[in-house]
Motif scaffolding. Sequence first.
Motif, PDB file in Angstrom:
ATOM      1  N   LYS A 157      78.758 101.866  35.892  1.00 18.73           N
ATOM      2  CA  LYS A 157      79.809 101.550  34.914  1.00 18.73           C
ATOM      3  C   LYS A 157      79.818 100.083  34.500  1.00 18.73           C
ATOM      4  O   LYS A 157      80.266  99.754  33.410  1.00 18.73           O
ATOM      5  N   ASP A 158      79.303  99.198  35.340  1.00 21.74           N
ATOM      6  CA  ASP A 158      79.303  97.779  34.990  1.00 21.74           C
ATOM      7  C   ASP A 158      78.149  97.392  34.057  1.00 21.74           C
ATOM      8  O   ASP A 158      78.063  96.254  33.616  1.00 21.74           O
ATOM      9  N   SER A 177      76.560  97.512  30.493  1.00 18.40           N
ATOM     10  CA  SER A 177      76.945  97.755  29.109  1.00 18.40           C
ATOM     11  C   SER A 177      75.782  98.387  28.356  1.00 18.40           C
ATOM     12  O   SER A 177      74.653  97.881  28.413  1.00 18.40           O
ATOM     13  N   LEU A 224      74.916  99.578  24.487  1.00 18.42           N
ATOM     14  CA  LEU A 224      75.334  99.577  23.086  1.00 18.42           C
ATOM     15  C   LEU A 224      74.147  99.866  22.185  1.00 18.42           C
ATOM     16  O   LEU A 224      73.030  99.461  22.491  1.00 18.42           O
TER      17      LEU A 224
END
Length: 77
Positions: free
Chosen positions: A38-39, A41, A43
């Motif tokens: 989850k840490d 990123s 995109l």
Amino acid sequence: MLILQRKKNESVIIGENIEVTVLEIGMDWIKLAFDAPKDVSILRKELAEAASVNREAAKTGPCALDAVKKIMKKEEK
């Protein structure tokens, strides 16, 4: 740059804890699944670039509207 061929349901491991799997393949697209902590990123490149432009525009004040218009034109293409 590493270039690989993968078939549907095949994966690539990045580092020790990121897995990218090919879910579907179309005529001019592929659908990927990213399994990462989850840490981390993740995109789309165009969103990361737009965020960078937005940060720069916020620093310049009145020119921010011009920067937003520039982003909008890029996304329309």
